[in-house]
Design an enzyme around this catalytic site. Structure first.
Site, mmCIF file in Angstrom:
data_model
loop_
_atom_site.group_PDB
_atom_site.id
_atom_site.type_symbol
_atom_site.label_atom_id
_atom_site.label_comp_id
_atom_site.label_asym_id
_atom_site.label_seq_id
_atom_site.Cartn_x
_atom_site.Cartn_y
_atom_site.Cartn_z
ATOM 1 N N LYS A 52 0.879 -1.225 -0.012
ATOM 2 C CA LYS A 52 0.084 -0.164 -0.120
ATOM 3 C C LYS A 52 0.905 1.221 -0.120
ATOM 4 O O LYS A 52 0.666 2.373 -0.642
ATOM 5 C CB LYS A 52 -1.078 0.023 1.157
ATOM 6 C CG LYS A 52 -2.146 -1.003 1.016
ATOM 7 C CD LYS A 52 -2.872 -1.482 2.350
ATOM 8 C CE LYS A 52 -3.661 -2.664 2.043
ATOM 9 N NZ LYS A 52 -4.426 -3.028 3.258
ATOM 10 N N GLN A 96 -5.241 -2.456 9.866
ATOM 11 C CA GLN A 96 -5.451 -3.803 9.170
ATOM 12 C C GLN A 96 -5.942 -4.785 10.206
ATOM 13 O O GLN A 96 -5.589 -5.018 11.396
ATOM 14 C CB GLN A 96 -3.789 -4.042 8.983
ATOM 15 C CG GLN A 96 -3.462 -5.006 8.153
ATOM 16 C CD GLN A 96 -3.977 -4.635 6.795
ATOM 17 O OE1 GLN A 96 -3.637 -3.677 6.330
ATOM 18 N NE2 GLN A 96 -4.174 -5.871 5.986
ATOM 19 N N ASP A 119 -11.838 1.784 4.493
ATOM 20 C CA ASP A 119 -12.188 0.455 4.245
ATOM 21 C C ASP A 119 -13.649 0.381 4.065
ATOM 22 O O ASP A 119 -14.356 -0.779 3.578
ATOM 23 C CB ASP A 119 -11.982 -0.297 5.436
ATOM 24 C CG ASP A 119 -10.632 -1.120 5.744
ATOM 25 O OD1 ASP A 119 -10.148 -1.263 4.547
ATOM 26 O OD2 ASP A 119 -9.968 -1.152 6.802
#
Ligand SMILES: Nc1nc(=O)c2c([nH]1)NC[C@@H]1CN(c3ccc(C(=O)N[C@@H](CCC(=O)O)C(=O)O)cc3)C=[N+]21
Length: 297
Positions: A52, A96, A119
């Site tokens: 990322k 995460q 997200d």
């Protein structure tokens, strides 16, 4: 001939298409910023975080990272989240998953400012999505929709069987695909570990999306000729390779390819799309927070 859908190529196009919007925001004094938060040292998570950061660099998004010790109390993670909510240079961030066992991921998600929740996991964003008014589409489901679109696969009127009912893929994808929209209008069946006759459900589908997190769960014997197969699985299995593991999807590629009209590989299918759509959501987050209109791909 079976079409192998190239997720790396489609993701690369999306990154290219995002750069103009990113420069528009940068010129307006707010270069988009994305942060990742990692609690503990899960090796797969570390790989994703590194990828990322590289993606951000490529498109001109500022990237930030916060590590939290895997043994720390949940409050330490909550503090990091509170800081990111306050940080005006961070327009979006993700925590995460998975987090260590002593932390409840739902308690974590509720603390994320919904406007920075790239997200799309916060209950407010989940609710908006279900209500047909999505702010941030979760990255993997959105990536699946973009992959289908790129391969000219229309979902309208089609029977889609989703194998997997997770909060991050199965449930939001089912919601998106049943919506009255050009990239929806499908008839969706959601299967899971308690489904009686999984093969009957995959055989009756025009499009199968495998997202159960079980290596090679779906094979060619479970598919009719001409099915479109989207493999969301990214399972690390021990193997005698340089890295010590091999990436295996939820689909047994070789046998499924014999039946499919189009299929996504692993790696190089949905995975890169998930990362591209995270960049997309970050640009959208910056645009919303800074009230600067941009064109999104
Ligand atoms: N809060 C949160 N958001 C997530 O979006 C999230 C998460 N937690 N936890 C883990 C899963 C998994 N995930 C992947 C992203 C990219 C690839 C990816 O880029 N895969 C490459 C190769 C990866 C490799 O080589 O290891 C590919 O399939 O070609 C895979 C998996 C995001 N997830």
């Amino acid at each position: 001939m079976t079409e192998i859908i190239d997720g790396n190529a489609v993701a690369s196009e999306i990154r290219d298409d995002l750069t103009a919007a990113i420069e528009t925001l940068a010129d307006a004094g707010s270069r988009p910023g994305l942060a990742t938060v990692l609690m503990g040292d899960d090796p797969a998570s570390q790989t994703y975080v590194n990828m990322k950061q590289r993606d951000c660099e490529e498109v001109g998004i500022e990237s930030h990272h916060v590590d939290v010790d895997g043994d720390a109390p949940p409050e330490e993670l909550y503090d990091a989240i509170a800081d990111l909510n306050e940080d005006s240079e961070v327009h979006g961030y993700i925590v995460q998953a998975p987090v260590p066992d002593h932390v409840d991921y739902r308690d974590v998600i509720r603390r994320v400012d919904p406007i920075k929740d790239v997200d799309g996991f916060h209950p407010e964003n989940v609710g908006r999505l279900v209500a047909g008014d999505a702010r941030f589409r979760p990255c993997t489901p959105h990536g699946v929709q973009k992959l289908l679109e790129s391969a000219d696969i229309d979902t309208e009127g089609k029977d889609v069987t989703i194998v997997g009912r997770s909060d991050i893929v199965g449930k939001p994808l089912a919601n998106l695909l049943i919506q009255k929209a050009d990239d929806g209008n499908a008839t969706v069946t959601v299967c899971h570990s308690r489904t009686d006759d999984l093969a009957a459900k995959t055989r009756s589908a025009d499009i199968v999306v495998a997202a159960a997190g079980v290596p090679e769960l779906v094979d060619g014997s479970m598919l009719e000729d001409g099915t479109v197969v989207i493999d969301v699985g990214v399972n690390r299995v021990d193997a005698d390779t340089d890295k010590g593991y091999e990436l295996v999807g939820d689909v047994e590629f070789e046998s499924a390819k014999e039946k499919a009209s189009a299929i996504t590989p692993v790696p190089g299918g949905v995975g890169p799309m998930t990362r591209a759509m995270l960049l997309y959501n970050t640009v959208k987050a910056a645009s919303l927070q800074r009230d600067v209109d941009v064109e999104l791909p």
